[in-house]
Write a protein that holds these residues in place. Structure first.
Motif, PDB file in Angstrom:
ATOM      1  N   LYS A  92      -8.690  -9.152  11.972  1.00 19.25           N
ATOM      2  CA  LYS A  92      -9.855  -9.881  11.472  1.00 19.25           C
ATOM      3  C   LYS A  92     -10.580  -9.105  10.380  1.00 19.25           C
ATOM      4  N   SER A  93     -10.485  -7.769  10.423  1.00 23.14           N
ATOM      5  CA  SER A  93     -11.206  -6.945   9.449  1.00 23.14           C
ATOM      6  C   SER A  93     -10.332  -6.485   8.289  1.00 23.14           C
ATOM      7  N   GLY A  94      -9.030  -6.775   8.351  1.00 23.99           N
ATOM      8  CA  GLY A  94      -8.162  -6.404   7.248  1.00 23.99           C
ATOM      9  C   GLY A  94      -7.563  -5.012   7.350  1.00 23.99           C
ATOM     10  N   LEU A  95      -7.558  -4.438   8.570  1.00 22.20           N
ATOM     11  CA  LEU A  95      -6.844  -3.182   8.814  1.00 22.20           C
ATOM     12  C   LEU A  95      -5.491  -3.578   9.391  1.00 22.20           C
ATOM     13  N   LEU A  96      -4.393  -3.144   8.761  1.00 19.92           N
ATOM     14  CA  LEU A  96      -3.072  -3.613   9.191  1.00 19.92           C
ATOM     15  C   LEU A  96      -2.559  -2.806  10.388  1.00 19.92           C
ATOM     16  N   PRO A  97      -2.400  -3.435  11.575  1.00 18.71           N
ATOM     17  CA  PRO A  97      -1.825  -2.722  12.723  1.00 18.71           C
ATOM     18  C   PRO A  97      -0.315  -2.946  12.776  1.00 18.71           C
ATOM     19  N   ILE A  98       0.445  -1.872  12.633  1.00 17.35           N
ATOM     20  CA  ILE A  98       1.907  -1.987  12.618  1.00 17.35           C
ATOM     21  C   ILE A  98       2.475  -1.369  13.888  1.00 17.35           C
ATOM     22  N   ALA A 137      -5.492  11.060   3.583  1.00 16.28           N
ATOM     23  CA  ALA A 137      -4.511  10.140   4.172  1.00 16.28           C
ATOM     24  C   ALA A 137      -5.093   8.732   4.275  1.00 16.28           C
ATOM     25  N   THR A 138      -4.253   7.732   4.060  1.00 18.09           N
ATOM     26  CA  THR A 138      -4.696   6.337   4.130  1.00 18.09           C
ATOM     27  C   THR A 138      -3.907   5.534   5.164  1.00 18.09           C
ATOM     28  N   VAL A 139      -2.932   6.188   5.802  1.00 20.67           N
ATOM     29  CA  VAL A 139      -2.169   5.551   6.883  1.00 20.67           C
ATOM     30  C   VAL A 139      -2.315   6.441   8.111  1.00 20.67           C
ATOM     31  N   LEU A 140      -2.726   5.844   9.223  1.00 19.67           N
ATOM     32  CA  LEU A 140      -2.963   6.607  10.449  1.00 19.67           C
ATOM     33  C   LEU A 140      -1.852   6.295  11.448  1.00 19.67           C
ATOM     34  N   VAL A 141      -1.093   7.321  11.816  1.00 25.90           N
ATOM     35  CA  VAL A 141       0.008   7.148  12.764  1.00 25.90           C
ATOM     36  C   VAL A 141      -0.475   7.641  14.130  1.00 25.90           C
ATOM     37  N   VAL A 142      -0.433   6.754  15.127  1.00 33.88           N
ATOM     38  CA  VAL A 142      -1.072   7.039  16.413  1.00 33.88           C
ATOM     39  C   VAL A 142      -0.105   6.822  17.575  1.00 33.88           C
ATOM     40  N   GLY A 143      -0.498   7.297  18.761  1.00 36.17           N
ATOM     41  CA  GLY A 143       0.306   7.141  19.977  1.00 36.17           C
ATOM     42  C   GLY A 143       0.096   5.777  20.625  1.00 36.17           C
ATOM     43  N   GLU A 162       4.972   3.963   2.201  1.00 28.57           N
ATOM     44  CA  GLU A 162       4.791   2.733   1.418  1.00 28.57           C
ATOM     45  C   GLU A 162       4.958   1.544   2.356  1.00 28.57           C
ATOM     46  N   ILE A 163       3.938   0.683   2.361  1.00 28.18           N
ATOM     47  CA  ILE A 163       3.969  -0.481   3.249  1.00 28.18           C
ATOM     48  C   ILE A 163       3.993  -1.746   2.399  1.00 28.18           C
ATOM     49  N   ASP A 164       4.947  -2.618   2.691  1.00 28.47           N
ATOM     50  CA  ASP A 164       5.041  -3.886   1.969  1.00 28.47           C
ATOM     51  C   ASP A 164       4.898  -5.020   2.996  1.00 28.47           C
ATOM     52  N   LEU A 165       3.750  -5.684   2.971  1.00 32.90           N
ATOM     53  CA  LEU A 165       3.501  -6.742   3.957  1.00 32.90           C
ATOM     54  C   LEU A 165       4.249  -8.029   3.589  1.00 32.90           C
ATOM     55  N   ASN A 166       4.630  -8.188   2.313  1.00 37.16           N
ATOM     56  CA  ASN A 166       5.442  -9.346   1.942  1.00 37.16           C
ATOM     57  C   ASN A 166       6.793  -9.288   2.631  1.00 37.16           C
ATOM     58  N   GLU A 167       7.371  -8.080   2.629  1.00 39.42           N
ATOM     59  CA  GLU A 167       8.711  -7.900   3.213  1.00 39.42           C
ATOM     60  C   GLU A 167       8.665  -7.403   4.651  1.00 39.42           C
ATOM     61  N   HIS A 193       0.850  -1.185   0.000  1.00 40.35           N
ATOM     62  CA  HIS A 193       0.000   0.000   0.000  1.00 40.35           C
ATOM     63  C   HIS A 193       0.886   1.235   0.000  1.00 40.35           C
ATOM     64  N   ILE A 194       0.469   2.252  -0.760  1.00 42.54           N
ATOM     65  CA  ILE A 194       1.199   3.520  -0.725  1.00 42.54           C
ATOM     66  C   ILE A 194       0.189   4.649  -0.578  1.00 42.54           C
ATOM     67  N   GLY A 195       0.502   5.587   0.324  1.00 46.37           N
ATOM     68  CA  GLY A 195      -0.427   6.694   0.530  1.00 46.37           C
ATOM     69  C   GLY A 195       0.133   7.704   1.518  1.00 46.37           C
ATOM     70  N   ARG A 196      -0.646   8.751   1.738  1.00 46.76           N
ATOM     71  CA  ARG A 196      -0.233   9.777   2.701  1.00 46.76           C
ATOM     72  C   ARG A 196      -0.585   9.326   4.112  1.00 46.76           C
ATOM     73  N   ALA A 197       0.171   9.854   5.091  1.00 45.25           N
ATOM     74  CA  ALA A 197      -0.056   9.466   6.483  1.00 45.25           C
ATOM     75  C   ALA A 197      -0.463  10.672   7.323  1.00 45.25           C
ATOM     76  N   ALA A 198      -1.426  10.464   8.206  1.00 40.83           N
ATOM     77  CA  ALA A 198      -1.838  11.492   9.159  1.00 40.83           C
ATOM     78  C   ALA A 198      -1.387  11.072  10.552  1.00 40.83           C
ATOM     79  N   VAL A 199      -1.057  12.055  11.398  1.00 40.24           N
ATOM     80  CA  VAL A 199      -0.558  11.764  12.745  1.00 40.24           C
ATOM     81  C   VAL A 199      -1.555  12.236  13.799  1.00 40.24           C
ATOM     82  N   LEU A 200      -1.889  11.335  14.716  1.00 42.01           N
ATOM     83  CA  LEU A 200      -2.636  11.704  15.929  1.00 42.01           C
ATOM     84  C   LEU A 200      -1.829  11.118  17.078  1.00 42.01           C
ATOM     85  N   ASP A 201      -0.994  11.940  17.708  1.00 42.24           N
ATOM     86  CA  ASP A 201       0.018  11.367  18.606  1.00 42.24           C
ATOM     87  C   ASP A 201      -0.446  11.254  20.055  1.00 42.24           C
TER      88      ASP A 201
END
Lengths: 224, 467
Positions: free
Chosen positions: A128-134, A79-85, A158-163, A7-15
């Motif tokens: 279970k729902s297909g949201l990737l928690p990293i 944004a499609t990636v959410l960066v959180v605290g 850019e997130i690569d779940l294969n690697e 997946h590739i996209g912009r990221a938003a931060v909620l710290d």
């Protein structure tokens, strides 16, 4: 379930730390019996001007966005990636919290600290729902957030779940971070597999376990 | 190697193992109206049925109005409860419906029905499922996808086995203190994420001294420290509760004898088997009051609202946001904070012992002018018992409202909620922003501390009232 490979996209931060699921989606919206329509309800009591959050029976009836809520930054709307605290998603078990994050357009959530980034049930629901928690190493998370803050809206993640690699493409260059995902969850996410269908293939093992149970476990007594 | 109670129970339920995942058999599945509709819909769409309807039990609780259970005015709430009814009919699941004599908060009725037993795995689409751990069961909350998975397969995939956290509570709980004070002190010591990835076992003399209701209060809030579950080894107190006459699903006769032989083996023999240990002395505890927006933001009733720089487990920025939301100034004595609403009830503190504690404080006193006090039994059975003991009269004579069974003001899904800016003393489990209604400000306390706040109109040290 939609597969997740890259997946590739912009990221938003909620710290903020310890963001709970009541904040992610207030309980009044849990009266809905549908599985969709939760996108506009994400952070409803923070995201809209006070008193203008959508009513539970009409999620599309949205008020003006609150100017000071970090996710409302104009450059981060897509944004499609959410960066959180740390400890994101603590509290209630409501999977609606995961659905709201997903349906607001996010495909992955990134938190600091292995085993500390997400509350257990939220993380499990996300898989279970297909949201990737990293969960990134805290130092890597700090570095990522610094880049995102330095150039809001101009960093592609850019997130690569294969690697199992998360890369940030910044105006000044690329940085890459590794992460770990339990192998079974990774396998299901990559292929978008239905866990129930997979488990039903183990019917013999389940039946054998049921036959080995002591009789008193049956809950078969007749109510008085 | 020594095994903990949790590891014993986990090991008994393993159906299949993969390198990073374990398939656990589920002995009891409790269902309520909020987290189940999408799960049943998933079964319907895939043409699946409920594998073991006889191990699945449902009740409506979150949406139920407590002034008149039969009159659900909110169309969405009404639809959600009716959806539960039609799903239970369609899939053959036993429903304990409103007015049937056995309805109530799912975590209150499970034990009452004799469904909650030592050594079992119990799940529910609700994070406070940890309550059932008070019986030595492994009980935890799950999401809706997992509810669907359990309905279809009677099993659940779990990641790597959680670690075992031993929380030892010794000493003697002083007069005026309650099990709620123990668990608030534990959460305060661990932090809101301090037990993430863990299952807590509570042990020690102060835990052994608790009745089943008190043990349920303690286990109920394990999730507020981030724990997957919390449990207590079963003993004679547990067995006596299960053997009572009105537990229709509990084993009886020879089945009970066989079960008892098994249950007496369920224990952690050696505290060194825990991955980590924390110790608390109950003798030194004071009544606990939360000041902030998560259950670890707690001080003694004699304390003051802290400075944001001095809040354990929270960044100064997060602590400032909490203070601002709560409308509190650092340095303010807790006993000077006035309350608008008092809520006694919930899956944490809606059982008979909790109501007895509150009644002892209300007896001969009046709710302060301008304060609304709600007393909400956790189940129809608790309501009946309280009325048989005359507790309802004590509450009414004090000026409190005596309600019907449901989740009530624990979360804003039914008509019982705070208005923006209102401040509550609440026996529930979460003081999150908006939890009791948008803009509402929640302080978590024990039932007797809630009753003390109701009569004083502000937080008050119940130990002084009981002298």
């Amino acid at each position: 379930m939609q597969p997740f490979q890259t997946h590739i996209g912009r990221a938003a931060v909620l710290d903020w730390c310890d963001v709970n699921t009541d904040l992610i989606i207030p309980a009044r919206y849990l009266k809905r019996t549908e599985r969709s329509g939760y996108g506009p309800l994400l952070f409803a009591d923070k995201r809209y001007e006070p008193g203008t959050a959508p009513p539970p029976d009409d999620p599309s009836n949205q008020g003006p966005l609150a100017a000071d809520f970090p996710l409302n930054h104009p450059e981060l709307r897509d944004a499609t990636v959410l960066v959180v605290g740390r400890n994101f998603g603590c509290g209630s078990s409501r999977e609606h919290a995961v659905w709201a994050v997903q349906q607001a357009g996010f495909r992955a959530v990134v938190a600091p600290g292995k085993g500390e980034g997400f509350a257990d049930i939220f993380e499990s629901n996300a898989f279970k729902s297909g949201l990737l928690p990293i969960e990134l190493d805290p130092g890597d998370w700090d570095a990522l957030v610094a880049e995102l803050r330095a150039a809001p809206g101009r960093v592609q993640v850019e997130i690569d779940l294969n690697e199992c690699v998360l890369a940030a493409h910044t105006p000044t260059g690329d940085i890459r971070f590794g992460f770990e995902i339990p192998e079974e969850e990774r396998r299901r996410l990559l292929r978008g597999l239905d866990a129930v269908a997979e488990t039903l293939l183990l019917d013999d093992a389940i039946t054998a376990h049921e036959r080995s149970r002591p009789a008193w476990l049956a809950a078969s007594s007749t109510p008085a | 190697m020594a095994e903990t109670l949790f590891e014993q129970v986990w090991g008994r339920h393993v159906v299949a193992s993969q390198p990073s995942a374990t398939l656990l058999y589920i002995d009891r599945h409790l269902v309520h109206e909020v987290t189940s509709p999408q799960a049943f819909e998933g079964l319907r769409m895939a043409g699946r049925k409920v594998r073991r309807p006889g191990l699945t039990f449902a009740t409506p609780d979150h949406n139920v109005p407590t002034d008149n259970q039969f009159q659900i005015l909110d169309p969405l709430s009404k639809k959600q409860v009716e959806t539960l009814r039609s799903n239970c009919r369609e899939f053959g699941v036993e429903l304990y419906d409103i007015g049937g004599g056995r309805q109530g908060i799912v975590h209150v009725i499970g034990p009452e029905l004799g469904l909650t037993l030592p050594g079992l795995t119990i799940v529910c689409g609700d994070s406070h499922t940890s309550t059932h751990g008070a019986f030595g069961a492994l009980a935890f909350g799950i999401g809706t996808s997992e509810v669907e998975h359990v309905l279809a397969t009677q099993t659940l995939w779990q990641g790597p086995r959680p670690s075992a956290l031993g929380v030892e509570v010794n000493g003697v709980l002083p007069p005026g203190l309650e099990p709620k004070d123990i668990i608030l002190a534990v959460i305060r010591a661990l932090g809101i994420g301090g037990a993430t990835g863990c299952v807590i076992e509570y042990y020690g003399s102060a835990i052994r001294a608790l009745g089943m209701e008190g043990r349920m209060t303690v286990c109920n809030m394990s999730i507020e420290a981030g724990a997957r579950a919390g449990l207590i080894a079963p003993d004679d107190v547990t067995f006596e509760y299960i053997a009572r006459a009105d537990r229709p699903f509990a084993p009886r006769g020879a089945a009970l004898e066989a079960a008892l032989v098994d249950w007496k083996r369920l224990r952690t023999d050696d505290a060194s088997a825990f991955d980590r240990n924390v110790s608390i002395d109950a003798s030194n505890l004071a009544p606990q009051v939360t000041w902030g927006t998560n259950p670890a933001m707690t001080v003694d009733v004699g304390g003051v609202v802290p400075n944001p720089e001095d809040v354990p487990f929270a960044t100064p920025a997060d602590a400032r946001r909490a203070l601002e939301y709560m409308g509190l100034v650092p340095g303010t004595p807790i006993e000077q904070i006035a309350v608008d609403v008092v809520f006694i009830g919930s899956c944490t503190n809606g059982r008979i012992e909790d109501l007895r504690s509150a009644a002892r404080v209300f007896e001969g006193r009046k709710v302060a002018a301008g304060v609304q006090a709600l007393v909400v039994p956790g189940s129809e059975q608790v309501r009946k018992q309280a009325e048989a003991e005359g507790l309802d009269r004590v509450f009414r004579e004090a000026g409190a409202e005596w309600r019907q069974a449901g989740c009530s003001m624990c979360l804003a899904m039914n008509p019982d909620k705070l208005r923006p800016g209102q401040r509550s003393a609440s026996t529930s489990n979460r003081n999150f922003e908006g939890r009791q209604g948008p803009g509402g400000r929640t302080h978590l306390v024990s039932p007797s501390m809630a009753a003390a706040a109701a009569v004083a109109g502000r937080f008050a040290d119940v130990r002084k009232l009981l002298k």
